[in-house]
Write a protein that holds these residues in place. Structure first.
Motif, PDB file in Angstrom:
ATOM      1  N   PRO A 103       0.796  -1.234   0.000  1.00 15.53           N
ATOM      2  CA  PRO A 103       0.000   0.000   0.000  1.00 15.53           C
ATOM      3  C   PRO A 103       0.830   1.288   0.000  1.00 15.53           C
ATOM      4  CG  PRO A 103      -0.886  -1.568   1.564  1.00 15.53           C
ATOM      5  CD  PRO A 103       0.373  -2.164   1.056  1.00 15.53           C
ATOM      6  N   GLN A 104       1.880   1.355   0.804  1.00 20.11           N
ATOM      7  CA  GLN A 104       2.658   2.602   0.860  1.00 20.11           C
ATOM      8  C   GLN A 104       3.382   2.857  -0.457  1.00 20.11           C
ATOM      9  OE1 GLN A 104       2.531   0.087   3.235  1.00 20.11           O
ATOM     10  NE2 GLN A 104       3.869   0.677   4.901  1.00 20.11           N
ATOM     11  N   MET A 192       4.554  -7.160  -2.109  1.00 18.59           N
ATOM     12  CA  MET A 192       5.973  -6.844  -2.058  1.00 18.59           C
ATOM     13  C   MET A 192       6.822  -7.864  -2.819  1.00 18.59           C
ATOM     14  SD  MET A 192       5.681  -4.128  -0.318  1.00 18.59           S
ATOM     15  CE  MET A 192       7.243  -3.573   0.309  1.00 18.59           C
TER      16      MET A 192
ATOM     17  N   GLY B  47      12.289   1.166   1.581  1.00 12.10           N
ATOM     18  CA  GLY B  47      10.872   1.070   1.254  1.00 12.10           C
ATOM     19  C   GLY B  47      10.238  -0.306   1.358  1.00 12.10           C
ATOM     20  N   GLU B  48      10.945  -1.274   1.933  1.00 11.96           N
ATOM     21  CA  GLU B  48      10.442  -2.652   1.933  1.00 11.96           C
ATOM     22  C   GLU B  48       9.656  -3.038   3.186  1.00 11.96           C
ATOM     23  OE1 GLU B  48      11.141  -5.313  -0.263  1.00 11.96           O
ATOM     24  OE2 GLU B  48      12.619  -4.424  -1.608  1.00 11.96           O
ATOM     25  N   GLY B  50       8.200  -0.997   6.016  1.00  8.61           N
ATOM     26  CA  GLY B  50       7.099  -0.232   6.610  1.00  8.61           C
ATOM     27  C   GLY B  50       7.353   0.298   8.012  1.00  8.61           C
ATOM     28  N   ASN B  53       6.762   4.087   8.368  1.00 10.85           N
ATOM     29  CA  ASN B  53       5.509   4.564   7.772  1.00 10.85           C
ATOM     30  C   ASN B  53       4.853   5.686   8.581  1.00 10.85           C
ATOM     31  OD1 ASN B  53       3.052   4.486   6.246  1.00 10.85           O
ATOM     32  ND2 ASN B  53       2.160   3.145   7.797  1.00 10.85           N
ATOM     33  N   CYS B  60      -0.739   6.869   3.678  1.00 13.23           N
ATOM     34  CA  CYS B  60       0.479   6.289   4.252  1.00 13.23           C
ATOM     35  C   CYS B  60       1.659   6.330   3.291  1.00 13.23           C
ATOM     36  CB  CYS B  60       0.217   4.844   4.644  1.00 13.23           C
ATOM     37  SG  CYS B  60      -0.678   4.713   6.189  1.00 13.23           S
ATOM     38  N   SER B 114      -0.653   2.436   9.481  1.00 13.55           N
ATOM     39  CA  SER B 114      -1.471   1.883   8.388  1.00 13.55           C
ATOM     40  C   SER B 114      -2.868   1.573   8.893  1.00 13.55           C
ATOM     41  CB  SER B 114      -0.834   0.610   7.808  1.00 13.55           C
ATOM     42  OG  SER B 114       0.194   0.954   6.913  1.00 13.55           O
ATOM     43  N   ILE B 132      -4.733  -7.081   2.840  1.00 14.87           N
ATOM     44  CA  ILE B 132      -4.070  -6.370   1.743  1.00 14.87           C
ATOM     45  C   ILE B 132      -3.562  -5.013   2.235  1.00 14.87           C
ATOM     46  CG2 ILE B 132      -4.482  -5.196  -0.469  1.00 14.87           C
ATOM     47  CD1 ILE B 132      -6.323  -7.563  -1.227  1.00 14.87           C
ATOM     48  N   ARG B 133      -4.420  -4.312   2.979  1.00 13.88           N
ATOM     49  CA  ARG B 133      -4.046  -2.960   3.420  1.00 13.88           C
ATOM     50  C   ARG B 133      -2.918  -2.960   4.446  1.00 13.88           C
ATOM     51  NH1 ARG B 133      -8.013   0.929   2.362  1.00 13.88           N
ATOM     52  NH2 ARG B 133      -6.595   2.377   3.393  1.00 13.88           N
ATOM     53  N   SER B 135      -0.435  -5.158   4.235  1.00 13.46           N
ATOM     54  CA  SER B 135       0.619  -6.003   3.660  1.00 13.46           C
ATOM     55  C   SER B 135       1.938  -5.274   3.434  1.00 13.46           C
ATOM     56  CB  SER B 135       0.134  -6.628   2.350  1.00 13.46           C
ATOM     57  OG  SER B 135      -0.058  -5.613   1.368  1.00 13.46           O
ATOM     58  N   GLY B 136       1.981  -3.980   3.686  1.00 12.60           N
ATOM     59  CA  GLY B 136       3.239  -3.247   3.503  1.00 12.60           C
ATOM     60  C   GLY B 136       4.112  -3.226   4.752  1.00 12.60           C
ATOM     61  N   HIS B 137       3.896  -4.187   5.638  1.00 16.23           N
ATOM     62  CA  HIS B 137       4.671  -4.215   6.893  1.00 16.23           C
ATOM     63  C   HIS B 137       5.276  -5.580   7.129  1.00 16.23           C
ATOM     64  CE1 HIS B 137       3.336  -0.244   8.054  1.00 16.23           C
ATOM     65  NE2 HIS B 137       2.196  -0.582   7.473  1.00 16.23           N
ATOM     66  N   LEU B 138       6.562  -5.583   7.430  1.00 16.24           N
ATOM     67  CA  LEU B 138       7.214  -6.826   7.806  1.00 16.24           C
ATOM     68  C   LEU B 138       7.306  -6.862   9.322  1.00 16.24           C
ATOM     69  CD1 LEU B 138      10.144  -7.071   5.234  1.00 16.24           C
ATOM     70  CD2 LEU B 138       7.985  -8.316   5.235  1.00 16.24           C
TER      71      LEU B 138
END
Ligand code: FAD
Ligand code: FES
Ligand code: FES
Lengths: 295, 174
Positions: A103-104, A192, B47-48, B50, B53, B60, B114, B132-133, B135-138
């Protein structure tokens, strides 16, 4: 801190052209999700940058006077996906860009950056190819427009002249009206991850939904740049809507594509996947267009 | 070329700010070094993950790949900005604690931002949409399930509260 030699911020398209002329070594930075990562990696360390991020006139989706869909090059992926015009006329483009990163990344990444980087795996590129998109470029000599197919020169290289920038991507009315499409990204993770192969197909059916008037297919990662598969398209154009047509279409993609071995996937595997994705994407495109296969 | 600076104006956690920024700085650098907002973590810086963020004008962004000069004129919200008037933590932060969605905590501020973006939409998202929303976080610790539960629980609680409010509102009108 980034290893940036100098940063010039453009306030308008004309301003950007002037800055690029004044600083011929400078590179354009839009959302920076490729550029900044490459500076961090060292590949672009010490770069002079012209930032176009602040040029709001390059954002947004609208219709132009000929009913072509005009996507400003700085429009982010999330704004493309949320655009009512895209959702109505080319929902597959919104679906494709919703598969970029996470999303980001979709909030910062732009469609201009995704095409100007010349990258074959770019998630918007195969769909834009498959919808006969036109690229609009502004430079010291004025404006020029060219089919996106001609924009790609080789891996990582696009047809941008000195001090030129991409300002919009257009989908002409004839290229979207009556077409329905599907993009399939084949990757190891659902977020990703970069595509092992991307396949974008769309089709236009006759009024009785029994004949394929036109079918278009484009791939990412099937060659050094995104590419169409004209042999496959010829196998479907004017043919009956049936399983045999879909199968013949899918098999024929192998006459056009030339994927390679890489650490992500082997050539033979990519070829196998290419045929399968073509089959599924055409089947779903036909269904979206209101057609029924074998029925 | 010597060092290059730019004076920018922005709002950070509701406060108007004026600051001189180095053009080479990322927004992470600005928020951490100039404003001491250390909830903004440096994880991968490409950028991988989060961890960095933050919310800019309601959306975000990974601040590690966002130039500090771009913050000019923007409204920025970090985890610190979620604090209530009496210093209390927000419902989503409490839910992360209750659901054990925090272990080492490194990914937590980014993940919560997020969640805040999602919750601010004020609508019901499907489980799939929440996944999905987010999903940008490890997260290397929790296995994501507890994070998912904390977000979903808070979303449902807020929607219920709103419904109750609207219910009483309607009755008052009658
Ligand atoms: C964590 C992460 C995950 C990612 N995942 C994906 C993914 O799944 N799929 C995918 O396709 N991409 C992915 N990307 C790559 C990237 O986000 C996209 O390519 C994005 O579209 C780049 O856009 P940008 O505006 O950030 O480009 P920038 O980094 O600003 O620019 C990219 C290139 O294009 C040039 N450029 C940009 N705009 C213009 C213009 N208007 N005119 C002329 N030249 C221009 C720049 O000079 C540069 O060479 C990912 C990136 C990150 C960091
Ligand atoms: S630190 Fe910014 S995404 Fe990892
Ligand atoms: S709690 Fe440790 S990384 Fe998420």
């Amino acid at each position: 801190m980034y290893d940036i030699k100098a940063l010039y911020e453009a306030e308008s398209v004309q301003d950007a052209i002037r800055l690029l002329q004044e600083h011929p070594k400078a590179q354009i930075i839009a959302g920076g999700s490729d550029v900044l990562v490459q500076i961090r990696e060292g590949r672009r360390a010490g770069a002079e940058l012209v930032s176009i991020f602040g040029i709001d006139e390059m954002r947004g989706v609208c219709y132009d006077e000929d009913q072509a869909i005009r996507i400003g090059s700085l429009t982010s992926f999330s704004h493309i996906a949320a655009s009512p015009i895209i959702q109505e006329k080319i929902p597959v483009l919104g679906e494709a860009v919703s598969l970029v990163g996470g999303p980001q990344i979709r909030n910062i990444g732009t469609i201009g950056g995704n095409t100007c980087n010349g990258v074959t795996s770019a998630d918007s590129a195969s769909t834009l190819m498959a919808w006969d998109a036109i690229v609009e470029l502004h430079g010291p000599e004025g404006v020029r427009r060219l089919p996106i197919r001609d924009f790609y020169i080789k891996a990582g290289v696009v047809d941008l002249k000195p001090a030129e920038l991409q300002t919009a991507i257009l989908i002409p009315k004839a290229a979207y009206e009556g077409y329905y499409g599907r993009y399939i990204k084949y990757a190891m993770r659902e977020a990703m991850d970069i595509a092992n192969l991307g396949c974008s197909v769309n089709a236009k059916l006759s009024e009785d939904k029994r004949t394929i008037i036109d079918a278009r297919v484009a791939y990412g990662v099937a060659g050094p740049v995104p590419m169409r598969a004209p042999s496959a398209e010829a196998m479907a154009r004017g043919r009956a809507v049936c399983r045999e047509t879909v199968d013949a279409f899918a098999r024929a993609v192998l006459d056009d594509i030339h994927p390679r071995d890489s650490w992500r996937a082997a050539k033979a595997f990519r070829e196998h996947i290419a045929v399968e994705l073509a089959k599924r994407a055409l089947t779903e495109s036909i269904e979206r267009a209101g057609g029924v296969i074998d029925g | 070329m010597g060092k290059q600076y730019k004076l920018i104006h922005c709002t950070v956690n509701g406060r108007a700010r004026e600051v001189m920024v180095d053009v080479r700085a990322s927004l992470t650098d600005l928020l951490r070094n100039d404003f001491r907002l250390t909830s903004v973590k440096k994880g991968c810086e490409v950028g991988e993950c989060g961890a960095c963020n933050v919310i800019i004008d309601g959306e975000c962004f990974n601040s590690c790949i966002y130039l500090a000069v771009w913050a000019d004129g923007k409204d920025i919200l970090t985890l610190e900005g979620l604090e209530g008037p009496g210093g209390e933590i927000s419902d989503i932060q409490q839910a992360f604690i209750d659901e054990a969605a925090v272990q080492c905590g490194f990914c937590t501020p980014g993940a919560i931002m997020s969640a805040v973006e999602i919750l601010n939409e004020g609508r019901l998202l499907s489980d799939e949409e929440i996944r999905i929303r987010m999903s940008g976080h490890l997260c290397r610790c929790t296995g994501y399930e507890n994070i998912f539960r904390a977000v979903k629980k808070t979303m449902l609680k807020r929607l219920e509260a709103r419904q109750r409010e609207q219910g009483t509102g309607n009755r008052e009108q009658e």
